[in-house]
Design a protein around this motif. Structure first.
Motif, PDB file in Angstrom:
ATOM      1  N   ARG A 540     -27.784   2.400 -23.281  1.00 51.61           N
ATOM      2  CA  ARG A 540     -27.059   3.664 -23.110  1.00 51.61           C
ATOM      3  C   ARG A 540     -27.484   4.360 -21.809  1.00 51.61           C
ATOM      4  O   ARG A 540     -26.656   4.796 -21.005  1.00 51.61           O
ATOM      5  CB  ARG A 540     -27.314   4.581 -24.303  1.00 51.61           C
ATOM      6  CG  ARG A 540     -26.574   4.169 -25.578  1.00 51.61           C
ATOM      7  CD  ARG A 540     -26.735   5.243 -26.639  1.00 51.61           C
ATOM      8  NE  ARG A 540     -25.936   4.950 -27.819  1.00 51.61           N
ATOM      9  CZ  ARG A 540     -26.446   4.622 -29.010  1.00 51.61           C
ATOM     10  NH1 ARG A 540     -27.776   4.527 -29.156  1.00 51.61           N
ATOM     11  NH2 ARG A 540     -25.659   4.383 -30.038  1.00 51.61           N
ATOM     12  N   THR A 543     -26.323   2.179 -18.598  1.00 54.93           N
ATOM     13  CA  THR A 543     -24.885   2.166 -18.294  1.00 54.93           C
ATOM     14  C   THR A 543     -24.399   3.534 -17.819  1.00 54.93           C
ATOM     15  O   THR A 543     -23.601   3.638 -16.879  1.00 54.93           O
ATOM     16  CB  THR A 543     -24.074   1.724 -19.530  1.00 54.93           C
ATOM     17  OG1 THR A 543     -24.461   2.508 -20.665  1.00 54.93           O
ATOM     18  CG2 THR A 543     -24.309   0.251 -19.832  1.00 54.93           C
ATOM     19  N   LEU A 583     -19.283   2.023 -23.215  1.00 51.13           N
ATOM     20  CA  LEU A 583     -20.378   1.992 -22.246  1.00 51.13           C
ATOM     21  C   LEU A 583     -20.105   0.976 -21.139  1.00 51.13           C
ATOM     22  O   LEU A 583     -20.484   1.172 -19.988  1.00 51.13           O
ATOM     23  CB  LEU A 583     -21.699   1.658 -22.951  1.00 51.13           C
ATOM     24  CG  LEU A 583     -22.139   2.641 -24.051  1.00 51.13           C
ATOM     25  CD1 LEU A 583     -23.418   2.169 -24.711  1.00 51.13           C
ATOM     26  CD2 LEU A 583     -22.329   4.044 -23.460  1.00 51.13           C
TER      27      LEU A 583
END
Length: 726
Positions: A540, A543, A583
């Motif tokens: 997370r 990206t 993402l």
């Protein structure tokens, strides 16, 4: 009363003859009669006639179960009769009939008056002194079969045949038949003893017929058996005398005959002893068969080795030797038609009437890829091979499509074949669009040995390439297939070398065609980021940060998640989360993640086979870096654009470089995004590192020395066992 008084004395004599001390003295007497003159005859036809007589003469005096058994034997009887009447039997019987009748008469005379069993047995041995041990026992059985057969022939026909009735009256058989129920234990014991005698005789004959080219008389297994055969022959003939005495004792006794349980006990005791002898001989015979099998397997293996060393005009001899050497079955299964096929074209036979027997001349003078695996081949491997094979079949005219695939399933024969394994095999077979061996049992033991010892098969699938003349073009082209697919045809080492010369380290080689989007991104000049790992929090952060940097740097960045080399449940969950939260891009099938990493492993093995290392090969160094990324516990990323250099780093380093974008953003204007990123990564590089390279241990190509791709020092070697159940 007289007959009853004789029994205890006779039984005491029988018990004494079972003792081992008396056996030794007794066998010296028997050995003294043994003087074979060297003339031999085939005893099998005579033994078949004897067996035929015993089966047809099975006592049927009100014994329903035995009558039913006799009916069930009819097919076996017909087969025995056919065997007995062939192989020059008539000439053999003419030569032996006189001696058979002498033995029959000897039994009739000496067994009628309740004489000494050992003396009668010794007399029979004197009659057959010039014969070998197997011939002695079969001749004695034949002599008894004459008397036994005549007795039951009259007993079976006296109600329907006047001649048989007259003879039966003279022998007083009707009275015995009327009291058949009282005699049932005796007849059952008699039948059991006859079966035991036949078993021993058959076993002795099998010893005689063992192939001398594979086992000699001085072989330990044969020496042990040979030492026990005279004793086995003695107790078989001794049992024949006991049976003859029981049959002769019935004749002329009429209503005065009193059935004795001790007589049935005598027969049962002999049957027990003879059965024990048979068990011992069968153990030795099994050891002999094992010895012969080993010799045959060695011979077959050496033949296979020589066959591969010889020159052939085509590949059919090699294929036939590997797949199935005989012509009595359809050895292959055609995955495209789902029907059995024969390996070579031959004329029609009714044996094949249940199958469509298409010719497999399509394999003649073609390149054949032998897919060798056990029943644990992964669905990912099978799926990717199917895809590559189907693509090659779509354009059959292309040079790189000129090959066929044959699956050779190698299974562990030490464990029994069961329904589960059969279903597993059939499931795989149905999935395969190419040819496969119809059943794993068709592969000879020597072939399996050759596959393991010469081609080094050990769990992981092999793709052995045979050229149109049957020569081995590549002992394992599976790595070439994973890297280049059918473009690697004809899958030789020279072709592999040529393909590597054409390659440079770029995104096309790394990602190949795992997703059509990549080629589209390359054509559009976009920056491409491949990243992996299992930590969803790092994913997370990375990206989101990467997108921010791309926006600030005014570049178009496409990101694709490729997980790790063991794509299990965590990677599946990550795929779902990444897709849901948008993402980055993900691969649509988990098999493609597996394929991405297996291609990298294959590149490594391919380079190792060509003696390439990180010291002398740039691509090898990059491959090692990628595999080390996979071996680390954290994430990683590779960023590329077209044929330019790649920026690559482990998770924390690449994330920090993006977080620190403000520090190196001026370099983007001067050098470009990738060069600026690469320079900053070099600044962040620490000489302290702990890199892990994890490779499958069952590939057969693990070198003794591996150098670290980061610092150039030799890496330490460890053994790791992994069990992933997530």
């Amino acid at each position: 009363m007289t007959s009853m008084a004789v029994v205890p004395q006779k039984m005491r004599r029988e018990r004494s003859m079972f003792s081992s001390s008396d056996d030794t003295a007794m066998m010296k007497q028997i050995q003294a009669t043994h003087a074979p003159d060297g003339r031999e005859f085939s005893v099998k036809p005579l033994l078949h006639i004897v067996e035929d007589i015993f089966l047809r003469a099975t006592p049927a005096l009100g014994m329903t179960s035995i009558v039913q058994q006799q009916g069930a034997h009819q097919a076996q009887l017909d087969e025995l009769e056919e065997k007995a009447l062939q192989n020059g039997f008539h000439e053999t019987i003419e030569m032996l009939s006189y001696n058979i009748n002498k033995i029959s008469c000897e039994m009739s005379c000496k067994c009628s008056g309740g004489g000494d069993a050992h003396a009668t047995t010794l007399a029979i041995f004197n009659l057959v002194s010039n014969y070998s041990w197997d011939e002695k026992v079969v001749l004695a059985l034949a002599g008894f079969a004459v008397n036994y057969g005549e007795f039951w022939l009259v007993a079976q026909l006296y109600l329907t045949n006047p001649l048989a009735k007259a003879v039966a009256l003279l022998k007083q058989l009707p009275d015995i038949i009327e009291r058949a129920d009282n005699l049932k234990p005796k007849f059952e014991a008699l039948t059991s003893l006859i079966k035991a005698m036949m078993d021993v005789a058959t076993c002795i004959v099998e010893f005689k017929e063992l192939p001398s080219q594979y086992i000699t008389p001085d072989t330990p297994e044969m020496l042990t058996a040979t030492a026990h055969i005279p004793t086995a022959v003695y107790w078989t003939i001794r049992s024949i005398v006991a049976c003859a005495s029981q049959i002769m004792g019935l004749i002329g006794m009429g209503h005065e005959y009193i059935a004795s349980t001790t007589e049935a006990w005598e027969l049962s005791s002999l049957a027990h002893k003879v059965n024990n002898i048979h068990s011992h001989l069968m153990k030795q015979l099994t050891l002999c068969f094992q010895h012969i099998d080993e010799k045959r397997h060695i011979e077959a293996f050496q033949t296979l080795v020589s066959l591969f060393e010889a020159f052939h005009i085509d590949n059919m001899k090699i294929l036939k030797a590997l797949i199935y050497a005989k012509d009595d079955q359809l050895p292959l299964f055609d995955g495209s038609t789902k029907k059995r096929v024969r390996l070579l074209f031959c004329s029609f036979s009714p044996f094949y009437s249940d199958y469509i027997a298409a010719s497999l001349d399509v394999l003649r003078r073609r390149s054949v890829l032998l897919l060798i695996s056990d029943l644990e081949i992964s669905h990912e491997e099978l799926s990717m091979l199917q895809q590559m094979y189907s693509e090659a079949r779509e354009q059959p005219g292309r040079p790189e499509s000129q090959y066929e695939v044959v699956w050779l399933p190698v299974v562990d024969r030490s464990s029994p074949w069961n329904e589960t394994k059969q279903k597993q095999f059939e499931d795989f077979q149905r999935m395969m669009p190419w040819y496969s061996v119809y059943h794993p049992s068709l592969l000879d033991v020597a072939v399996i040995r050759y596959i393991k010892e010469v081609w080094h098969f050990n769990k992981r699938p092999l793709l052995v390439v045979l050229d149109p003349q049957g020569r081995v073009g590549n002992p394992n082209a599976i790595h070439m297939m994973w890297i280049w697919g059918s473009l690697a045809f004809p899958f030789t080492s020279l072709r592999e070398e040529a393909l590597w010369k054409e390659e440079t380290w770029k995104i096309e080689l790394l990602a190949d065609s795992i997703d059509p989007m990549i080629l589209s991104w390359i054509d559009q000049g976009k920056y491409i980021c491949l990243y992996g790992g299992e930590d969803i929090e790092w994913i997370r952060k990375f990206t989101v940060t990467a997108k921010e940097v791309a926006s600030k740097a005014a570049i178009t960045l496409e990101m694709l998640y490729v997980g790790n080399s063991n794509p299990r449940e965590k990677v599946r969950k990550n795929n779902s989360i990444i897709s849901t939260e948008k993402l980055s891009h993900v691969l649509p099938d988990i098999t493609l993640i597996w394929f991405f990493w297996v291609r990298l492993e294959s590149m490594w093995h391919s380079k190792v086979q060509h003696k390439r290392t990180v010291e002398n090969d740039v691509i090898m160094q990059e491959i090692m870096t990628m595999l080390i990324f996979d071996g680390s516990a954290q994430g990683w990323a590779v960023i590329s654009r077209g044929p330019a250099d790649m920026a690559k780093a482990k998770g924390e380093t690449i994330l920090k470089s993006f977080v620190d974008f403000e520090i190196w953003k001026d370099g983007v204007q001067e050098k470009g995004f990738l060069p600026a990123l690469i320079d900053y990564l070099h600044e962040l590089h620490s000489p302290f590192h702990c890199d892990r390279l994890i490779l499958p241990g069952a590939t057969g190509s693990i070198p003794e020395k591996v150098v670290c791709a980061e610092c150039g020092r030799p890496m330490e070697k460890f053994i790791m066992y992994r069990c992933c159940t997530d």
